[in-house]
Design a protein around this motif. Structure first.
Motif, mmCIF file in Angstrom:
data_model
loop_
_atom_site.group_PDB
_atom_site.id
_atom_site.type_symbol
_atom_site.label_atom_id
_atom_site.label_comp_id
_atom_site.label_asym_id
_atom_site.label_seq_id
_atom_site.Cartn_x
_atom_site.Cartn_y
_atom_site.Cartn_z
ATOM 1 N N GLU A 54 0.473 -1.436 -0.168
ATOM 2 C CA GLU A 54 0.231 0.400 -0.282
ATOM 3 C C GLU A 54 0.757 1.479 -0.042
ATOM 4 O OE1 GLU A 54 -3.494 2.092 2.877
ATOM 5 O OE2 GLU A 54 -2.908 0.403 2.743
ATOM 6 N N GLY A 57 2.943 1.634 -3.566
ATOM 7 C CA GLY A 57 1.333 1.816 -4.424
ATOM 8 C C GLY A 57 1.902 4.050 -4.047
ATOM 9 N N LYS A 58 1.206 3.940 -2.815
ATOM 10 C CA LYS A 58 1.080 5.548 -2.719
ATOM 11 C C LYS A 58 2.620 6.647 -2.895
ATOM 12 C CE LYS A 58 -1.869 5.463 0.734
ATOM 13 N NZ LYS A 58 -2.137 5.749 2.195
ATOM 14 N N VAL A 60 5.264 5.420 -6.017
ATOM 15 C CA VAL A 60 4.815 5.223 -7.380
ATOM 16 C C VAL A 60 4.004 6.218 -7.505
ATOM 17 C CG1 VAL A 60 4.369 3.852 -9.085
ATOM 18 C CG2 VAL A 60 5.371 2.941 -7.294
ATOM 19 N N ALA A 61 2.188 6.843 -7.655
ATOM 20 C CA ALA A 61 1.728 7.326 -7.804
ATOM 21 C C ALA A 61 1.863 9.076 -7.892
ATOM 22 C CB ALA A 61 -0.291 7.415 -6.869
ATOM 23 N N GLY A 62 2.446 8.762 -6.205
ATOM 24 C CA GLY A 62 3.214 10.569 -6.514
ATOM 25 C C GLY A 62 4.373 10.501 -7.172
ATOM 26 N N GLY A 63 4.682 9.774 -7.892
ATOM 27 C CA GLY A 63 6.285 10.287 -8.459
ATOM 28 C C GLY A 63 7.439 9.687 -7.901
#
Length: 237
Positions: A54, A57-58, A60-63
């Motif tokens: 989890e 994932g955050k 990666v999504a945040g760059g």
């Protein structure tokens, strides 16, 4: 009436990504410049694999992280040099007293000494090794430190003479100061720092030791650094 800066929301989201101890531990581990599996990071952070998934994932999504999949394995690494710079800069601002924990075992003490002596900081050299190299560049007029770090003309020629490929056309600055968290002084980062570190590892001037970021200068490296930068071997040990 005050108009809020439109960057405020984005900055809050970015800092929120880092404001978690588990995610911060992952980001610091990935400063070794290598890709880690999710399982390796979970063990490093001391959390369950499902919990870490989890968090990753955050990030990666945040760059801040990039991921790659090979078969059933998931690898993650820092997204790019700017992400690494952000983590480096924030980590260097942690108060020295809170950043250093007394080693509990001989193994921890030995590993800590090795990291302080020489290590990689994402893609450049750090620790006492990084400081010694940076000081040698400065003393020989290869690096100007009047207002930040900048390679001199002599410094550019030095890379050519040493046979070290230096990307001069990229968007990344050729030279940048990175505050060393063990030495509390700046060492050489940027494209020049990355090129030097890459060459040092490929030419086996330095070799990685242990499972973290520590590196050791080899006999070959001692001779090369003595010939090219006038660094005495004893200073590197």
């Amino acid at each position: 009436m005050t108009t809020r800066d439109p960057r405020a929301a984005g900055l809050a989201r970015l800092t929120g990504l880092i404001a978690d101890e588990t995610r911060a531990a992952c980001l610091l581990a990935l400063l070794d410049g290598r890709a880690w599996t999710a399982g390796e990071l979970a063990r490093h952070a001391g959390v369950a694999a499902s919990t870490l998934s989890e968090h990753l994932g955050k990030l990666v999504a945040g760059g801040l992280l990039a991921e790659e999949r090979q078969g059933r394995h998931r690898y993650v690494r820092l997204a790019d040099a700017t992400a690494a710079q952000l983590v480096e800069d924030l980590a260097a601002r942690v108060a020295p007293g809170t950043a250093v924990r007394r080693p509990r075992t001989l193994r921890e003490s030995t590993a800590g000494s090795a990291m302080a002596r020489g290590r990689t900081c994402y893609d450049h050299l750090a620790g006492r090794l990084g400081i010694v190299v940076t000081d040698a560049f400065t003393a020989r007029g290869l690096l100007c430190r009047d207002t930040g770090f900048a390679l001199t003309d002599a410094g550019l020629r030095w890379f050519d003479t040493a046979g070290i490929a230096l990307d001069r056309r990229g968007r990344r600055p050729l030279a940048r100061a990175c505050l060393d968290w063990t030495e509390r002084r700046p060492h050489l980062a940027g494209a020049a720092g990355a090129a030097l570190c890459r060459h040092a590892l490929q030419a086996r001037w330095c070799v990685r030791i242990g499972s973290e970021r520590a590196v050791k200068v080899t006999d070959t490296g001692e001779r090369a650094l003595s010939e090219l930068l006038g660094i005495e071997a004893g200073v590197l040990r």
